[in-house]
Design a protein around this motif. Structure first.
Motif, short mmCIF file in Angstrom:
data_model
loop_
_atom_site.label_atom_id
_atom_site.label_comp_id
_atom_site.label_asym_id
_atom_site.label_seq_id
_atom_site.Cartn_x
_atom_site.Cartn_y
_atom_site.Cartn_z
N SER A 68 0.82 -1.21 0.00
CA SER A 68 0.00 0.00 0.00
C SER A 68 0.85 1.26 0.00
O SER A 68 0.52 2.26 0.65
CB SER A 68 -0.95 0.01 1.20
OG SER A 68 -1.79 -1.12 1.18
N GLY A 69 1.98 1.20 -0.70
CA GLY A 69 2.84 2.38 -0.81
C GLY A 69 3.68 2.67 0.41
O GLY A 69 4.33 3.71 0.48
N ALA A 70 3.69 1.77 1.40
CA ALA A 70 4.46 1.98 2.62
C ALA A 70 5.26 0.73 2.94
O ALA A 70 5.02 -0.34 2.38
CB ALA A 70 3.54 2.34 3.79
N ALA A 71 6.22 0.87 3.84
CA ALA A 71 7.05 -0.26 4.24
C ALA A 71 6.83 -0.56 5.71
O ALA A 71 6.58 0.34 6.52
CB ALA A 71 8.53 0.03 3.98
N ALA A 72 6.92 -1.83 6.06
CA ALA A 72 6.86 -2.26 7.46
C ALA A 72 8.05 -3.15 7.74
O ALA A 72 8.42 -4.00 6.92
CB ALA A 72 5.56 -3.01 7.73
N GLN A 73 8.67 -2.96 8.87
CA GLN A 73 9.74 -3.83 9.32
C GLN A 73 9.22 -4.68 10.47
O GLN A 73 8.50 -4.17 11.36
CB GLN A 73 10.97 -3.03 9.76
CG GLN A 73 11.71 -2.36 8.60
CD GLN A 73 11.09 -1.03 8.20
OE1 GLN A 73 10.77 -0.20 9.04
NE2 GLN A 73 10.91 -0.83 6.89
N TYR A 74 9.57 -5.96 10.47
CA TYR A 74 8.99 -6.90 11.44
C TYR A 74 9.93 -8.08 11.60
O TYR A 74 10.85 -8.28 10.80
CB TYR A 74 7.62 -7.38 10.95
CG TYR A 74 7.72 -8.27 9.72
CD1 TYR A 74 7.64 -9.66 9.83
CD2 TYR A 74 7.95 -7.73 8.46
CE1 TYR A 74 7.77 -10.47 8.72
CE2 TYR A 74 8.08 -8.53 7.35
CZ TYR A 74 7.99 -9.90 7.48
OH TYR A 74 8.14 -10.70 6.37
N CYS A 75 9.68 -8.89 12.63
CA CYS A 75 10.45 -10.11 12.84
C CYS A 75 9.56 -11.30 12.48
O CYS A 75 8.55 -11.54 13.14
CB CYS A 75 10.90 -10.22 14.29
SG CYS A 75 11.66 -11.81 14.66
N PRO A 76 9.91 -12.07 11.45
CA PRO A 76 9.09 -13.23 11.09
C PRO A 76 8.94 -14.22 12.24
O PRO A 76 7.86 -14.79 12.44
CB PRO A 76 9.85 -13.84 9.91
CG PRO A 76 10.59 -12.70 9.30
CD PRO A 76 11.00 -11.84 10.47
N THR A 77 10.00 -14.45 12.99
CA THR A 77 9.93 -15.41 14.08
C THR A 77 8.95 -14.96 15.17
O THR A 77 8.13 -15.74 15.65
CB THR A 77 11.32 -15.62 14.70
OG1 THR A 77 12.23 -16.04 13.69
CG2 THR A 77 11.27 -16.67 15.81
N CYS A 78 9.03 -13.70 15.55
CA CYS A 78 8.18 -13.19 16.64
C CYS A 78 6.76 -12.88 16.20
O CYS A 78 5.84 -12.96 17.02
CB CYS A 78 8.79 -11.91 17.22
SG CYS A 78 10.37 -12.12 18.07
N GLN A 79 6.57 -12.50 14.91
CA GLN A 79 5.30 -11.91 14.54
C GLN A 79 4.48 -12.71 13.52
O GLN A 79 3.28 -12.51 13.44
CB GLN A 79 5.53 -10.49 13.99
CG GLN A 79 6.10 -9.52 15.02
CD GLN A 79 6.45 -8.19 14.40
OE1 GLN A 79 7.63 -7.84 14.25
NE2 GLN A 79 5.45 -7.41 14.05
N THR A 80 5.12 -13.53 12.71
CA THR A 80 4.38 -14.21 11.64
C THR A 80 4.66 -15.70 11.61
O THR A 80 4.66 -16.32 10.54
CB THR A 80 4.71 -13.57 10.28
OG1 THR A 80 6.11 -13.67 10.01
CG2 THR A 80 4.28 -12.11 10.22
N ASP A 81 4.90 -16.30 12.78
CA ASP A 81 5.11 -17.75 12.87
C ASP A 81 6.23 -18.24 11.98
O ASP A 81 6.18 -19.36 11.43
CB ASP A 81 3.83 -18.49 12.56
CG ASP A 81 2.71 -18.22 13.55
OD1 ASP A 81 3.03 -18.08 14.76
OD2 ASP A 81 1.55 -18.12 13.14
N GLY A 82 7.25 -17.41 11.78
CA GLY A 82 8.41 -17.79 11.00
C GLY A 82 8.22 -17.68 9.50
O GLY A 82 9.15 -18.00 8.73
N VAL A 83 7.06 -17.22 9.05
CA VAL A 83 6.77 -17.13 7.63
C VAL A 83 7.02 -15.71 7.14
O VAL A 83 6.35 -14.78 7.59
CB VAL A 83 5.32 -17.54 7.33
CG1 VAL A 83 5.04 -17.45 5.83
CG2 VAL A 83 5.04 -18.94 7.84
N PRO A 84 7.94 -15.51 6.19
CA PRO A 84 8.16 -14.15 5.65
C PRO A 84 6.92 -13.67 4.89
O PRO A 84 6.26 -14.44 4.20
CB PRO A 84 9.36 -14.33 4.72
CG PRO A 84 10.00 -15.61 5.14
CD PRO A 84 8.91 -16.48 5.64
N LEU A 85 6.62 -12.42 5.03
CA LEU A 85 5.49 -11.83 4.32
C LEU A 85 5.92 -11.48 2.89
O LEU A 85 7.06 -11.07 2.66
CB LEU A 85 5.01 -10.56 5.04
CG LEU A 85 4.49 -10.76 6.46
CD1 LEU A 85 4.19 -9.43 7.11
CD2 LEU A 85 3.24 -11.65 6.45
N THR A 86 5.00 -11.65 1.95
CA THR A 86 5.31 -11.33 0.55
C THR A 86 4.21 -10.45 -0.01
O THR A 86 3.13 -10.34 0.54
CB THR A 86 5.40 -12.61 -0.29
OG1 THR A 86 4.17 -13.34 -0.18
CG2 THR A 86 6.56 -13.48 0.18
#
Length: 280
Positions: free
Chosen positions: A262-280
């Motif tokens: 959506s025209g913006a960037a988010a920084q996050y930890c896959p391990t802590c926040q998305t069950d180890g799955v990188p967002l695409t």
């Protein structure tokens, strides 16, 4: 854009330096920055208080005829304030940023409103009441308000099919959070930036509430007492995930990732926040 912890510290700094002093002149160097009112109406007014509404700064003034006036500043993306113990005579410069307006007080001190961005978005409003500023009139609840509860947050997210990071930054939903602190809050709450708010469980909402209050309160404590020139650098230095893609997560040691949406960037930890799955 400065967010509530920085604007709160800025309001406290400005209040300590201007309350009780009288406005001698207001020079608008970038006319498009003035969105409402006549700055000359502030001349001769005494500054009574300085406060924050979400991410906006509000100088409350009282005129010689006891009328109320407010100078409200919306910072846009790259707006800021440059304080002068003695305001320079040259009204054309404000460090490396573009001078938008200059306020001089009767004792010779004052401040510049500046914008360092390519697209000048800092806005000024001279109004009789802050509620006359559209951005203030539409503000959602401020999560730093002592009366703000987990039930209030539950009402904000309930039924909202909007990605959580975007909702945290929506000033009509919650006041004062922007791009940086939304990343920090979601990391602390162990929540994905792209999950829909409506999908949150009561436990998720509880963690989000605790992270929001904790991150913002601690950041306000960290910024308190700093001069305007130091606030932005101190904010950047204390980010745990925001603008740190490729760095180690300070919680689990994994690698901080980044997603653009959506025209913006988010920084996050896959391990802590998305069950180890990188967002695409």
């Amino acid at each position: 854009m400065p967010e509530s912890p920085e604007v709160e510290a800025l309001a406290e700094f400005v209040a300590a330096n201007v309350v009780g002093r009288t406005v001698a002149s207001v020079a608008v160097a970038f006319p498009k920055a003035l969105k409402a009112g006549d700055p000359s109406a502030l001349i001769g007014c005494r500054v009574a208080a300085v406060s924050r509404h979400g991410k906006l700064l509000d100088l409350a003034l009282i005129g010689p005829d006891d009328r109320d006036a407010h100078l409200v500043v919306h910072w846009g993306h790259d707006g800021w304030l440059l304080w002068h113990d003695v305001v320079p005579l040259d009204a054309k410069r404000a460090g490396q940023a573009t001078l938008m307006a200059r306020v001089r007080l009767h004792d010779g001190s004052g401040f510049d409103l500046t914008d360092a961005g390519q697209w000048k978005a800092l806005s000024m409003f001279v109004v009789s009441t802050p509620a006359a500023v559209p951005a203030i009139a539409k503000l959602g609840p401020d999560p730093t308000d002592p009366d703000f509860t987990v039930d209030d947050l539950a009402r904000v997210v309930s039924g909202r099919r909007k990605q959580l990071k975007a909702l945290l930054q929506d000033q009509n939903a919650l006041a004062g959070i922007g791009n940086a602190y939304s990343d920090e809050i979601l990391h602390a709450a162990r929540l994905s930036p792209v999950v829909h708010a409506s999908a949150l469980s009561p436990d998720d909402i509880g963690r989000l509430f605790a992270a929001t209050r904790g991150i913002l309160s601690q950041s306000m404590d960290d910024r308190r007492g700093l001069a305007p020139d130091d606030l932005k650098d101190d904010k950047r230095a204390n980010m745990r995930v925001h603008r740190r893609p490729g760095a180690d997560c300070p919680v689990c040691g994994g690698t901080i990732a980044e997603i653009v949406f959506s025209g913006a960037a988010a920084q996050y930890c896959p391990t802590c926040q998305t069950d180890g799955v990188p967002l695409t």
